[in-house]
Design an enzyme around this catalytic site. Structure first.
Site, PDB file in Angstrom:
ATOM      1  N   GLY A  23       0.846  -1.183   0.000  1.00  0.00           N
ATOM      2  CA  GLY A  23       0.000   0.000   0.000  1.00  0.00           C
ATOM      3  C   GLY A  23       0.883   1.235   0.000  1.00  0.00           C
ATOM      4  N   ARG A  75      -1.935  -9.762  -2.296  1.00  0.00           N
ATOM      5  CA  ARG A  75      -3.043 -10.631  -2.662  1.00  0.00           C
ATOM      6  C   ARG A  75      -3.405 -10.468  -4.130  1.00  0.00           C
ATOM      7  NH1 ARG A  75      -7.869 -10.328   1.549  1.00  0.00           N
ATOM      8  NH2 ARG A  75      -7.324  -8.158   1.169  1.00  0.00           N
ATOM      9  N   ILE A  93       6.385  -4.096  10.418  1.00  0.00           N
ATOM     10  CA  ILE A  93       5.876  -2.726  10.591  1.00  0.00           C
ATOM     11  C   ILE A  93       4.353  -2.776  10.441  1.00  0.00           C
ATOM     12  CG2 ILE A  93       6.203  -0.305   9.833  1.00  0.00           C
ATOM     13  CD1 ILE A  93       8.801  -1.526  10.446  1.00  0.00           C
ATOM     14  N   HIS A 121       5.992   0.089  18.954  1.00  0.00           N
ATOM     15  CA  HIS A 121       4.889   0.623  18.141  1.00  0.00           C
ATOM     16  C   HIS A 121       4.999   2.150  18.019  1.00  0.00           C
ATOM     17  CE1 HIS A 121       0.682  -0.466  16.529  1.00  0.00           C
ATOM     18  NE2 HIS A 121       1.051   0.688  16.019  1.00  0.00           N
TER      19      HIS A 121
END
Lengths: 321, 321
Positions: A159, A181, A237, A287
């Site tokens: 993305g 995918r 990540i 995080h």
């Protein structure tokens, strides 16, 4: 006049920016704000009066709304909204759903590169040795240094973070392949999971940028780590639950993986005493990959820009559904 | 047939590569090799028979040579050769002098970026916290994260490392300015030291890439650090002696500098107990910026390529004098 409902944990400056952005529209903040813009604040029935929802609404309460036309969440991850029931609700109400992924892309891509260079240049190991008072360990550290230039990189998921990371890697002349995918034609080679074996076997650096979903949970399992070449580096990540922690630990302890850089874990926070904390060459950042000074204000500005689009009727940015 | 004299500390594979590269010419390795290719091995009178010298010859012995036509050293730094007497010797003998800087450029540029991202993404602080068993410190570390994108970078010195670092920084959209003794027109803005004040005052990241010489020794002194804006980050990838350590320490302790990333120090190795080891936000890597797997072989290959140029009579790469 529209009613904007917001349960994001905003400090006063960001609240004011949101009020200004809303203009003649009304913004309500239900009581008891969340500690952080990334966490879910309480969702009371006041959400049922809202035309627009911004924050981290409880999907069970929100699904009773007969009024909401658009929901924007303050995170990139949207796992708890990713259910058939919630998507059916959105479809029935013709309600748009957007996330804040573009707020965090740059930081996450820079963070991934920081972890990669932390291994290549042994800067993480140097910081650890310094913290432990080990002194000038050139003899131990210099032989472990390497170049990122020309290395083979596989991105799991492709993305906005992956696209940005590929741009940051461009001057290094790395061979970058994306596994996703639904591969599409684009500037980088993209391949489906069913055809990923060769790319994974050849990779020096494998970077997990996957969201959490039924399709990705535990996808980095024992067989996955065994399919990587000995000496590969692995990074997460994306989301902690996409990795089988025991399989990752085994791959580090055996030395099959040369290292792992983890910004997300399962569970999170990673408990004290979890063996990943002390696994060989396992560097954990808590995080923080998406973080940066001004991230709250940037999240509000992203919403404000979408608000203008919403009222103009132009396409929303970071639209998920 | 030429005689090549080499006192570099080469492992057998690199020695064989050098022998192969020399072809019909003879290579002699004086006894007692140095521990590392970067360190000075002994220089006995056998150097006086050499036409070509490769390694780290003692300049006092070498200057007695009536025969040498070309010297290539295995390091980028050449401080101990940078004397009037040695340059006069080279000129009188029409002897060329080259260094190995292009062997280390990529690694040093990647290292500088690793240190910069280590601060921006708090990966160095995370590694230190992890080493000390501090657990999941998201609350402390996330607020300190920042983006490298769009930041203002000043390079002190602008040779091959600086040019490569500017390339690596290009996708970050940083405003990069080089400060050097003799500014030239080029793709980046270059300014002289006399006009550097504004650039230094505005910089987020100041990266020292200077060699050591009479002109640079101690150039980063108290006035220099005071001229930086509060909250700037300083890096030294050049030579330790170009920085006044006490002034750097004071700038860190006062909080004027947000951080320092040092790959070189003065003295080196930095002694145990030196206050820089525990100064706030001071990350030290032990002179490993130039390192990478295969660096010895790459150093030999660089010499071999120059050897071919030498016999062809074409210009040598990394020629200093």
């Amino acid at each position: 006049m529209a009613l904007v409902w917001c349960n994001a944990g905003l400090e006063p400056g960001s609240r004011e920016a949101l009020d200004r952005a809303a203009g003649r529209h009304r913004v309500v903040f239900p009581g008891g704000p969340a500690r952080s813009i990334l966490e879910a604040g309480p969702t009371d029935d006041s959400v049922l009066d809202a035309d627009i929802v911004f924050g981290q609404p409880d999907p069970a309460v929100l699904m009773r709304s007969a009024r909401v036309r658009w929901v924007q969440i303050t995170t990139a991850g949207f796992t708890r909204y990713d259910t058939g029931a919630f998507r059916d609700f959105l479809a029935a109400r013709a309600c748009a759903f957007t996330n804040s992924s573009s707020v965090f892309d740059e930081a996450c891509a820079e963070h991934a590169l920081a972890l990669m260079l932390g291994f290549a240049r042994q800067t993480a190991a140097s910081a650890a040795a310094q913290a432990l008072g080990e002194g000038w360990r050139s003899d131990r550290l210099r032989p472990r240094t390497s170049l990122l230039r020309g290395s083979r990189v596989v991105l799991l998921g492709f993305g906005a973070i992956g696209r940005r990371l590929a741009r940051l890697l461009a001057p290094f002349g790395c061979a970058v392949v994306a596994v996703r995918r639904s591969p599409r034609p684009g500037p980088l080679p993209e391949i489906g999971w069913d055809r990923a074996a060769d790319a994974l076997t050849g990779a020096d650096h494998v970077i997990n940028l996957l969201p959490e979903s039924d399709a990705t949970r535990g996808i980095c399992d024992r067989a996955f780590f065994q399919s990587l070449r000995p000496g590969a580096h692995f990074y997460n990540i994306g989301r902690g639950a996409t990795v089988d922690s025991a399989a990752l630990l085994a791959a580090l302890v055996s030395g099959h993986l040369a290292g792992a850089g983890l910004d997300v874990t399962d569970p999170e926070p990673l408990p004290a005493g979890d063996p990943l904390w002390t696994a060989p060459n396992c560097w954990i950042t808590p995080h923080i990959a998406g973080g940066y000074a001004g991230e709250n204000l940037a999240t509000v500005e992203h919403f404000a820009a979408n608000l203008r689009r919403f009222f103009r009727g132009t396409p929303l940015r970071d639209r998920v559904w």
